[in-house]
Every structure is written in C-alpha cells, then in structure tokens.
Motif scaffolding. Sequence first.
Motif, PDB file in Angstrom:
ATOM      1  N   SER A 140       0.860  -1.181   0.000  1.00 19.64           N
ATOM      2  CA  SER A 140       0.000   0.000   0.000  1.00 19.64           C
ATOM      3  C   SER A 140       0.892   1.226   0.000  1.00 19.64           C
ATOM      4  N   TRP A 141       0.554   2.204  -0.819  1.00 21.90           N
ATOM      5  CA  TRP A 141       1.382   3.408  -0.882  1.00 21.90           C
ATOM      6  C   TRP A 141       0.521   4.613  -1.247  1.00 21.90           C
ATOM      7  N   PRO A 142       0.902   5.790  -0.781  1.00 25.56           N
ATOM      8  CA  PRO A 142       0.107   6.996  -1.044  1.00 25.56           C
ATOM      9  C   PRO A 142       0.347   7.529  -2.451  1.00 25.56           C
ATOM     10  N   ASP A 143      -0.488   8.449  -2.850  1.00 28.31           N
ATOM     11  CA  ASP A 143      -0.299   9.150  -4.119  1.00 28.31           C
ATOM     12  C   ASP A 143       0.975   9.991  -4.005  1.00 28.31           C
ATOM     13  N   PRO A 144       1.984   9.714  -4.837  1.00 25.56           N
ATOM     14  CA  PRO A 144       3.227  10.492  -4.737  1.00 25.56           C
ATOM     15  C   PRO A 144       3.123  11.888  -5.339  1.00 25.56           C
ATOM     16  N   HIS A 145       1.957  12.208  -5.910  1.00 25.79           N
ATOM     17  CA  HIS A 145       1.776  13.524  -6.529  1.00 25.79           C
ATOM     18  C   HIS A 145       0.521  14.195  -5.969  1.00 25.79           C
ATOM     19  N   PRO A 146       0.458  14.428  -4.667  1.00 30.61           N
ATOM     20  CA  PRO A 146      -0.751  15.040  -4.087  1.00 30.61           C
ATOM     21  C   PRO A 146      -0.984  16.433  -4.647  1.00 30.61           C
ATOM     22  N   GLY A 147      -2.264  16.762  -4.759  1.00 27.12           N
ATOM     23  CA  GLY A 147      -2.595  18.078  -5.281  1.00 27.12           C
ATOM     24  C   GLY A 147      -2.274  18.239  -6.748  1.00 27.12           C
ATOM     25  N   ALA A 148      -2.231  17.104  -7.477  1.00 24.60           N
ATOM     26  CA  ALA A 148      -1.949  17.131  -8.922  1.00 24.60           C
ATOM     27  C   ALA A 148      -0.618  17.807  -9.227  1.00 24.60           C
ATOM     28  N   ARG A 149       0.355  17.610  -8.340  1.00 27.90           N
ATOM     29  CA  ARG A 149       1.675  18.193  -8.562  1.00 27.90           C
ATOM     30  C   ARG A 149       2.319  17.576  -9.798  1.00 27.90           C
ATOM     31  N   GLU A 150       2.900  18.394 -10.635  1.00 31.06           N
ATOM     32  CA  GLU A 150       3.519  17.923 -11.873  1.00 31.06           C
ATOM     33  C   GLU A 150       4.780  17.122 -11.560  1.00 31.06           C
ATOM     34  N   PRO A 151       4.870  15.859 -12.030  1.00 31.40           N
ATOM     35  CA  PRO A 151       6.066  15.060 -11.754  1.00 31.40           C
ATOM     36  C   PRO A 151       7.265  15.540 -12.561  1.00 31.40           C
ATOM     37  N   ALA A 152       8.437  15.242 -12.069  1.00 32.52           N
ATOM     38  CA  ALA A 152       9.663  15.588 -12.791  1.00 32.52           C
ATOM     39  C   ALA A 152       9.732  14.780 -14.084  1.00 32.52           C
ATOM     40  N   PRO A 153      10.275  15.347 -15.154  1.00 27.28           N
ATOM     41  CA  PRO A 153      10.312  14.657 -16.450  1.00 27.28           C
ATOM     42  C   PRO A 153      10.955  13.279 -16.397  1.00 27.28           C
TER      43      PRO A 153
END
Length: 269
Positions: free
Chosen positions: A22-35
């Motif tokens: 089980s793991w959380p959303d690594p991009h909370p708040g729709a944060r843009e991931p690094a390329p």
Amino acid sequence: MAQIEQVQAEVDRRWSGMDMPSWPDPHPGAREPAPERYSQVTDPERYGIVHARARLWAQVLVEHGARAEQLTPRPVPDWPEGPPAPVDRLMRVDPPSGAAGALPLYLCETDGSEAEASSGVGNQQEDDDGRSPDTAVPPSLRIAWGTTDVVLDVQPDCGCDACDSGSADLLEAVDDTVRSALVDTVRLVGVRRGPGRSAQRDWQLTWHADGNAQGSGTFPGGRGLRRHQRDRDAWRRMNAACERIARGEEPDLPRGTQVTVGRAWFPQA
C-alpha cells in the motif's frame, strides 16, 4: 441473491486483512512530476496488487453463485483496442445460474518483466512515456467482458513513476471496472465494408447501467472519440441509444451496427 454492494463490502473486508503493498499518491494536489519520472519504475512488483484484487473478486463472486475456471492463456487486445498483449494467466468467471442473459467476466493477468516485453504492458494506444529499453515493466491486469476481445480496462494503464497515483486509486479502478461488468451492459460496434467487402470495425461503444462507458473510433455524425476529440453530442446520442436498448426498446441505429446485450449478474436497485 447478493447485491453488488454486498460483494464489494466483502471484498473490502477481506482485503483489509491481507498483507498487501500500500502506498500513497506520490503527486498530491496534482503536482507535476519531474520529467525523468516518466522513464522510471521504482518498484514494479508492488503492482501485483491488481492480480490479487481481481482474484479476490473472483473468489467472493464464486461464493455468491458464480463459477470460475482457469483457461489456457492467450493474447488479448490492449484497451480499448490495439495489438495483442501477452497473458500469463486467464480466468473466466461465469455469472450465477439464475442470472439470465448475463455474460462472463475475464481476468487476464500479465506478469512484470524487463523491457523486451514492454510492448504488451500498459495502454499502448495512449502511452508515450519515453521509457528506455532497460526500464522494468510492472505486472498488469486486463478486464474483459463477454469475450476476451472486449477489454474494458487495463491496470495499471502505464506504471511509470510519473503516472503513479497511489494504491488506493489503482484498487478503485479495478473495482469500478469489475462492478461495471456486473450490471446491464450494451455494446455497439459500427462495421464498414473494406476492400473485397470484408467487414472492418469502424467504432465501438460499451455502455454500463452504472453510468460508465468505454468507446473508440469515429461515430456516425461525430468526430474521433479519442480523448479531447470527442464529439459530445454523438457520444451522448449513442449512450442514450444503449440505455434504451437496455430497457428493451429498439432505437434507430446506424446501418450495420452490431449489438450485444449482457444482463446484470445481481438484482439492480
């Protein structure tokens, strides 16, 4: 006869007692991931939870009258359509004997692998994630309805770190698709004649009574139905036709449209 909500509750209850990643959303708040995250798969094995979740659904459904059978694995299309994808395990789950007109569910499992097999994992129609040839590929699950040719969804739809939205979102996607396959479902396929009068699929729509639907191709009177190119009027018109068919009506359809109707596995509220 069991309601879908009861089956879902039992799946949730048993899952809570299982030792699963089980793991959380690594991009909370729709944060843009690094390329660079688009070419990374940090922990591909954890995506095996989609297999475990599907098997649990099958187990609980069997306890409510369904019948499950392991079949010889064979390639199935990508969602919504595309080149054949490899399958390592294939389970057919048939509806309870009293569910007149209901159609089977297929759970198609593909194991994770290194990049040589990456062409068969993920939504190849949509993904262009730029993975390098040595990027690991996570396990995936394809859920099909009626036949293995009608794939409703594939999870994870990508599996790279950038597209990761956490385990809860992944499980919800599996649950939503399985539940949709258990309610009244109507599939329309538009056929046109190709060279030599051979039949070729031009568009397709699979509508579910819970409000979900999957479609692809170019609808009559509309534009391409992929992503933002959808002609919303054509989409609504064809969905409305499916709803009428589910009620037993006979709406006007484009000439040559093939219709498949699957009834609910359990009583619908």
